[in-house]
Scaffold this motif. Structure first.
Motif, PDB file in Angstrom:
ATOM      1  N   ALA A   1       0.833  -1.199   0.000  1.00 17.84           N
ATOM      2  CA  ALA A   1       0.000   0.000   0.000  1.00 17.84           C
ATOM      3  C   ALA A   1       0.869   1.250   0.000  1.00 17.84           C
ATOM      4  N   GLY A   2       2.044   1.140  -0.612  1.00 14.82           N
ATOM      5  CA  GLY A   2       2.959   2.280  -0.671  1.00 14.82           C
ATOM      6  C   GLY A   2       2.749   3.096  -1.937  1.00 14.82           C
ATOM      7  N   ASN A   3       3.791   3.817  -2.331  1.00 19.37           N
ATOM      8  CA  ASN A   3       3.703   4.699  -3.500  1.00 19.37           C
ATOM      9  C   ASN A   3       3.334   3.961  -4.769  1.00 19.37           C
ATOM     10  N   VAL A   4       4.024   2.878  -5.047  1.00 18.77           N
ATOM     11  CA  VAL A   4       3.789   2.151  -6.295  1.00 18.77           C
ATOM     12  C   VAL A   4       2.403   1.516  -6.274  1.00 18.77           C
TER      13      VAL A   4
ATOM     14  N   ARG B   1      -0.248  -5.156   5.282  1.00 16.99           N
ATOM     15  CA  ARG B   1      -0.130  -5.752   6.622  1.00 16.99           C
ATOM     16  C   ARG B   1      -0.710  -4.829   7.688  1.00 16.99           C
TER      17      ARG B   1
ATOM     18  N   ALA C   1       3.682  -5.167  -4.705  1.00 19.12           N
ATOM     19  CA  ALA C   1       4.331  -3.845  -4.712  1.00 19.12           C
ATOM     20  C   ALA C   1       4.817  -3.507  -3.308  1.00 19.12           C
ATOM     21  N   VAL C   2       5.721  -4.337  -2.799  1.00 21.88           N
ATOM     22  CA  VAL C   2       6.269  -4.117  -1.452  1.00 21.88           C
ATOM     23  C   VAL C   2       7.773  -3.855  -1.533  1.00 21.88           C
ATOM     24  N   SER C   3       8.354  -3.382  -0.447  1.00 21.30           N
ATOM     25  CA  SER C   3       9.784  -3.091  -0.393  1.00 21.30           C
ATOM     26  C   SER C   3      10.602  -4.275  -0.910  1.00 21.30           C
ATOM     27  N   ASP C   4      11.706  -3.960  -1.579  1.00 19.86           N
ATOM     28  CA  ASP C   4      12.566  -4.997  -2.160  1.00 19.86           C
ATOM     29  C   ASP C   4      12.844  -6.139  -1.180  1.00 19.86           C
TER      30      ASP C   4
ATOM     31  N   ALA D   1      11.221  -7.271   1.225  1.00 22.35           N
ATOM     32  CA  ALA D   1      10.079  -8.069   1.673  1.00 22.35           C
ATOM     33  C   ALA D   1       9.564  -9.023   0.596  1.00 22.35           C
TER      34      ALA D   1
ATOM     35  N   THR E   1       7.454  -5.680  -8.494  1.00 23.52           N
ATOM     36  CA  THR E   1       7.572  -4.422  -9.253  1.00 23.52           C
ATOM     37  C   THR E   1       8.950  -3.774  -9.104  1.00 23.52           C
ATOM     38  N   SER E   2       9.951  -4.568  -8.739  1.00 24.98           N
ATOM     39  CA  SER E   2      11.253  -3.986  -8.431  1.00 24.98           C
ATOM     40  C   SER E   2      12.224  -3.994  -9.616  1.00 24.98           C
TER      41      SER E   2
ATOM     42  N   PRO F   1       7.769  -0.603 -13.429  1.00 28.34           N
ATOM     43  CA  PRO F   1       7.509   0.690 -14.073  1.00 28.34           C
ATOM     44  C   PRO F   1       8.714   1.611 -13.877  1.00 28.34           C
TER      45      PRO F   1
ATOM     46  N   GLN G   1       9.879   4.609 -13.453  1.00 24.75           N
ATOM     47  CA  GLN G   1       9.539   5.981 -13.096  1.00 24.75           C
ATOM     48  C   GLN G   1       9.771   6.178 -11.601  1.00 24.75           C
ATOM     49  N   THR G   2       9.825   7.430 -11.177  1.00 25.63           N
ATOM     50  CA  THR G   2       9.958   7.729  -9.757  1.00 25.63           C
ATOM     51  C   THR G   2       8.600   8.175  -9.236  1.00 25.63           C
ATOM     52  N   PHE G   3       8.092   7.471  -8.230  1.00 23.10           N
ATOM     53  CA  PHE G   3       6.764   7.767  -7.700  1.00 23.10           C
ATOM     54  C   PHE G   3       6.865   8.392  -6.312  1.00 23.10           C
TER      55      PHE G   3
END
Ligand SMILES: NC(=O)c1ccc[n+]([C@@H]2O[C@H](COP(=O)([O-])OP(=O)(O)OC[C@H]3O[C@@H](n4cnc5c(N)ncnc54)[C@H](OP(=O)(O)O)[C@@H]3O)[C@@H](O)[C@H]2O)c1
Ligand SMILES: NC(=O)c1ccc[n+]([C@@H]2O[C@H](COP(=O)([O-])OP(=O)(O)OC[C@H]3O[C@@H](n4cnc5c(N)ncnc54)[C@H](OP(=O)(O)O)[C@@H]3O)[C@@H](O)[C@H]2O)c1
Lengths: 251, 251
Positions: A9-12, A34, A64-67, A69, A87-88, A107, A109-111
Motif C-alpha cells: 500500500a505504498g507509493n507504487v 499488513r 508492490a512491497v519493499s525490495d 520483503a 515491481t522492483s 515501471p 519511473q519515480t513515484f
C-alpha cells in the motif's frame, strides 16, 4: 477482463491502483496491506484485507512491497493459481518462489505520494518464465502504458543502475545547486527553466553532444575560480571529480 | 523604441537577435561579427558589419562574445555613447572599460544552435553601475522575458556556479547513464520520462525532499551490488563519492 490483487500500500501500489482502476478491461479485486491503517486509501473502491489467508483468487498478483520483503512475503502467500509479479528494478525474478508462475512488472519511473503521473508515458519493463504468462502480463501492462518492453533480470538490473545516475544522482546535483543558492542567498527557482531545458535537450541531442561548461571547454581559469568559490570540502571534491570526468570524456 | 547593436554571432547572439526582432519596441540596428561568413544568419533582416570602425549608434550595445574576448573587444569598440552590456554569467561588470556606461545582461539558460527556446520563461539577470541605465536595461529585458532579476556580479557568479551543478554536472550524469545503457545494450530513451519527471518534481518538492534511491535509504546491499556491476574505475569512483555525499546529507 484481468482480475488483479495488489499486495502493498505504498507509493507504487497507490499509483498502480489508480491506473488499473481507470481501465475497463482490468479489475482490482482486492488490496492487501499488513497494516490495516494503510488501506483507507483503497477501501471505498475495492475490497481490502490485512489477513494473508484471506487473499482472493486473481489472474495476476502484483507484489508492490519493499525490495527486502518480496522474497519472504511471496513465500507466505502460498499461491495455488495465478501469476505472481513483483515491481522492483533490482530484484531477480528468482526471488519469487519456485513452484509459482513468476513475473516482473517494473515501471521505470519515480513515484512519490503527491505527484500525479501519466502512466501512458511510463515504460513498463516485463519479464516472465513462460510465454503464455508473458502475453497475459503484456496485456495488463499495455492497458495502462504505451511502452511495454521485455527485459531480462540482468538487463533490468542494468537499467536500474542507469536510473540511479539519471535520477538519484541528478537529483543530488539539484540539491548541491540548491545548497549553493541558499549559501549565497539567491533564489534556486531561477534555475528551473535551465533544469527543464537540460532534460528536454536529450530529445534531439545525445548527452555527449549536449555537454557544455568550463570542464567541457577545458577552461582552467574558470574551474580554478569556481573551486575557490566553493566552501565545503565535499563540494570541492565533487566539483573536481566531475570536471575531471568530463575532461577525460572528451579526451 | 530601444535601438540595439549586437556584437557576436554565436548561440547567444542568434537567440537574442530572434527574441529582440519579435518585439515592436526593440530595434536591432546592426549585428557585428569579426568573421563576415557568420553574418548570413542575420543579413536578411538587419544591417551587418565586420568592421569595428563602422558600428552604428545605439541605445544598448550587447556584447555576446566568448568570455575571454569581452574585455579586449570592448576596449577596441571605443564607444562614446550608449550602454554597453555583456551576456556572461561569470565575468565581472568591471571587465568592461571604465569610461563607458556599463552593464550585464545574463540570460540564465543553455543555448544551442538547433534548439528553440521560449525567452518569456528565461530569467534575465541584470546589473548596471547607475540607476537610469538599470531602468533602460530592465525595459529591454522585460520586453522579452517575464523574469528580470537584479543580481550583483558576486551573486551572478554564484548563480553561474550553481548552474554548473544544475546543468553541466546533471548532463554528465545523463552521459554516464547513457554510457551504461550502451554497454548493456538497453535503450537509453526508456529513461526519458524518468529524467523529465526528476526535473519536474522540483516544482512541488525541494531536491532535499525529492531524494530517493539506495544511498538515501542507506541500502548497503544494493550499493555493493551496483559497484560490482560497474566496469570502469571512473564510474565506480563517481558512484561511491555521490552515494557517500547523499548519505552524509541525510546524516
Ligand atoms: N517508488 C518508486 O519510485 C519505485 C519505482 C519503481 C519500482 N519501485 C519498486 O516498487 C516496490 C514498492 O516500492 P514503493 O516505493 O511503493 O515502496 P513504499 O512506498 O515504501 O511501500 C512499501 C510497501 O511495502 C510494504 N511492506 C514492506 N515490508 C513488508 C512486509 N514484510 N510485509 C508486508 N508488506 C511490507 C509496506 O508496508 P508498511 O506500510 O506496513 O511498511 C508498504 O506498503 C519496490 O520493490 C520498489 O523497488 C519503486
Ligand atoms: N551558450 C550559452 O548557453 C550561454 C548562456 C548564457 C550566457 N552565455 C554567455 O554568452 C556569451 C556568448 O556565448 P555563446 O554561447 O554565444 O558563444 P559562441 O556560440 O561560442 O559564440 C561566441 C562568439 O564570440 C565571437 N568571438 C570570440 N572571440 C572574439 C574576438 N576576439 N573578437 C570578436 N568576436 C569574438 C565568436 O566569433 P567567431 O565565430 O569568429 O569565433 C562568436 O561569434 C559568453 O559570454 C557566454 O558566457 C552563454
Amino acid at each position: 477482463m484481468i482480475r488483479i490483487v495488489i499486495l502493498g500500500a505504498g507509493n507504487v501500489a497507490k499509483h498502480l491502483f489508480k491506473a488499473f482502476m481507470a481501465q475497463e478491461e482490468l479489475e482490482v479485486a482486492q488490496v492487501y496491506a499488513r497494516n490495516p491503517k494503510m488501506l483507507s486509501y483503497f477501501g471505498a473502491n475495492t475490497k481490502t484485507t490485512s489477513d494473508l489467508t484471506k487473499i482472493e483468487t486473481a489472474d495476476i498478483y502484483v507484489l508492490a512491497v519493499s525490495d527486502d520483503a518480496i522474497s519472504e512475503l511471496s513465500k507466505q502467500l502460498n499461491l495455488k493459481k495465478g501469476l505472481l509479479v513483483h515491481t522492483s528494478g533490482s530484484v531477480s525474478i528468482k526471488a519469487l518462489p519456485k513452484g509459482v508462475r513468476r513475473g516482473v512488472f517494473y515501471p521505470l519511473q519515480t513515484f512519490s505520494a503527491n505527484r500525479i503521473v501519466d502512466f501512458k508515458e511510463i515504460p513498463i519493463c516485463i519479464e516472465t518464465t513462460n510465454k503464455d504468462d508473458f502475453k497475459l502480463l503484456k496485456h495488463m501492462a499495455s492497458a495502462i502504458s504505451d511502452t511495454v518492453v521485455p527485459l531480462s533480470t540482468k538487463q533490468r538490473k542494468a537499467m536500474h543502475l542507469a536510473a540511479v545516475f539519471a535520477n538519484n544522482f541528478t537529483n543530488h546535483m539539484y540539491h548541491l545547486s540548491h545548497e549553493l543558492c541558499e549559501q549565497k542567498e539567491i533564489p534556486f527557482e531561477l534555475l528551473f527553466p535551465l533544469i527543464k531545458e537540460t532534460a528536454r535537450k536529450l530529445e534531439g541531442l545525445s548527452p555527449f553532444d549536449a555537454q557544455t561548461g568550463p570542464a567541457r571547454r577545458n577552461d582552467k581559469g574558470t574551474i580554478k575560480r569556481h573551486l575557490a568559490q566553493l566552501k565545503s570540502k565535499k563540494q570541492k571534491k565533487i566539483y573536481s571529480l566531475l570536471s575531471k570526468s568530463i575532461r577525460t570524456t572528451y579526451g
